[in-house]
Design an enzyme around this catalytic site. Structure first.
Site, mmCIF file in Angstrom:
data_model
loop_
_atom_site.group_PDB
_atom_site.id
_atom_site.type_symbol
_atom_site.label_atom_id
_atom_site.label_comp_id
_atom_site.label_asym_id
_atom_site.label_seq_id
_atom_site.Cartn_x
_atom_site.Cartn_y
_atom_site.Cartn_z
ATOM 1 N N ASP A 180 70.572 119.699 65.455
ATOM 2 C CA ASP A 180 70.153 119.978 66.878
ATOM 3 C C ASP A 180 71.689 120.980 67.302
ATOM 4 O O ASP A 180 72.609 121.052 66.427
ATOM 5 C CB ASP A 180 70.490 118.878 67.868
ATOM 6 C CG ASP A 180 70.584 118.962 69.207
ATOM 7 O OD1 ASP A 180 69.708 120.005 69.826
ATOM 8 O OD2 ASP A 180 71.488 118.531 69.885
ATOM 9 N N ASP B 91 73.132 122.162 70.824
ATOM 10 C CA ASP B 91 74.124 121.751 71.977
ATOM 11 C C ASP B 91 74.768 120.279 71.753
ATOM 12 O O ASP B 91 73.875 119.360 71.610
ATOM 13 C CB ASP B 91 73.486 121.842 73.298
ATOM 14 C CG ASP B 91 72.975 122.997 73.730
ATOM 15 O OD1 ASP B 91 73.909 123.938 73.827
ATOM 16 O OD2 ASP B 91 71.773 123.419 73.638
#
Length: 372
Positions: free
Chosen positions: A167, A169
């Site tokens: 991922d 963020d």
């Protein structure tokens, strides 16, 4: 043939313990005899059943008690498996003691020291084969209050993994990009509140994304470049993890519910093989508040893992996924190894391993890439 594993943990200041001469006939070789984490760890595999040496073990325990040492032993069978225990953080004797005690209660015993350098320790563990998540939860509970990361992992063969997906963020990077964009409009509090609800699984991701992007309507597109230039930072250990994965021959990628402008920057910065994210609509140099095309949500992340695995000539079981939010859960569950990074409780509870204190390079230690 039955055997007995024996281990002694001593304070470093006391040095290693000398076995009674009466045990000499049983002890042929020492697997571990090393000072580490403020302790001396000694371990042996004795080619006799516990019942045959019970009096010797009792006497050894009595002597150890008076010397402030701890003795562990457990019967071993031919069907027992070998795994790896990894501890990473500030070296603490109490951490090692609690870990070995917890494993002993599960009839698992330490063997050869695989890696011991600085804040990283890896030890071979012998014992009954069981579910990895359950073993990790028991170890995490035992070490609660001690700030280090830990894992019981299989001993994967070299080349087992083919793909690492992470991922973006609050995982590969330390910020939430959309929150930083909102900050330019004085809307960070409103947008961050929606982000928090989404990450905790309280709000559908697609709905939350559209609500947040709508608040950005009218923001100059140049804001994106300013955030990349002034605020975007890699998470600690991110570069080291990607380099370690590449050294092992893995393909690497970022898959994000954020925006392509940021993932493209990271792809170039880290030389990633893949980058997937959402596309902001920009008209006349301003963000319109709309997202173009299909949204990369939780299910899309899991689907991309499958597709990229096939492209790499394998399946999801040979892939690693790392994330921190509820929208990462399908991807983490589908991957052969799912790692929660500084994640919400709902994510930690469903991941194979969790990193709560260290940087992303902790994952490389969990995977054995930093262990000889």
């Amino acid at each position: 043939m039955s055997s007995t594993r024996l281990a002694i943990l001593s304070p470093a200041g006391r040095g290693p313990m000398t076995l009674p001469s009466s045990m000499g006939q049983f002890v042929h070789s020492t697997e571990s005899h090393q000072e580490l984490w403020g302790c001396w760890l000694q371990s042996w595999n004795l080619p006799v059943a516990v019942s045959e040496i019970a009096p010797f073990l009792d006497e050894l325990s009595r002597q150890a008690l008076h010397q402030q040492r701890e003795v562990f032993w457990s019967p071993m069978s031919s069907v027992d498996s070998v795994s790896r225990m990894v501890l990473r953080g500030t070296a603490q004797p109490e951490a090692l003691r609690r870990a070995l005690t917890t494993l002993h209660l599960q009839n698992s015993m330490p063997g050869r020291i695989l890696h011991a350098q600085g804040d990283s320790l890896a030890i071979a563990i012998h014992g009954p084969q069981g579910p990895v998540p359950a073993a990790n939860r028991a170890l995490a509970d035992a070490l609660e209050g001690i700030q280090l990361d830990l894992a019981i992992t299989p001993l994967w063969e070299a080349g087992h993994f083919k793909l690492l997906l992470t991922d973006m963020d609050s995982t590969l990077i330390s910020i939430e990009c959309i929150d930083e964009m909102a900050d330019h409009l004085g809307l960070k509090r409103q947008v961050a509140a929606i982000t928090e609800r989404s990450m905790a699984g309280e709000l559908d991701f697609q709905t939350s994304l559209r609500e947040r992007v709508r608040l950005l309507q009218g923001t100059p597109a140049s804001t994106i470049d300013a955030i990349i230039r002034e605020r975007l930072q890699l998470s600690p250990g991110a570069r080291e993890l990607i380099q370690a994965a590449k050294s092992q021959g893995l393909e690497t990628g970022v898959v994000s519910g954020g925006f392509t402008q940021f993932t493209r920057h990271l792809q170039e910065m880290l030389d990633l093989d893949y980058a997937f994210a959402n596309t902001l609509e920009i008209v006349d140099g301003k963000i319109t508040g709309q997202v173009l095309g299909d949204i990369v949500d939780a299910n899309a992340k899991a689907d991309l893992l499958d597709l990229l695995a096939i492209s790499a000539g394998t399946d999801a079981s040979h892939c690693i996924a790392i994330g921190d939010g509820a929208n990462d859960l399908p991807m983490l569950r589908k991957a052969g190894v799912g790692i929660a990074y500084h994640a919400k409780a709902v994510v930690r509870a469903q991941a194979d391993f969790q990193i709560r204190y260290g940087g992303l390079d902790t994952a490389a230690h969990f995977l054995g890439w930093s262990c000889a």
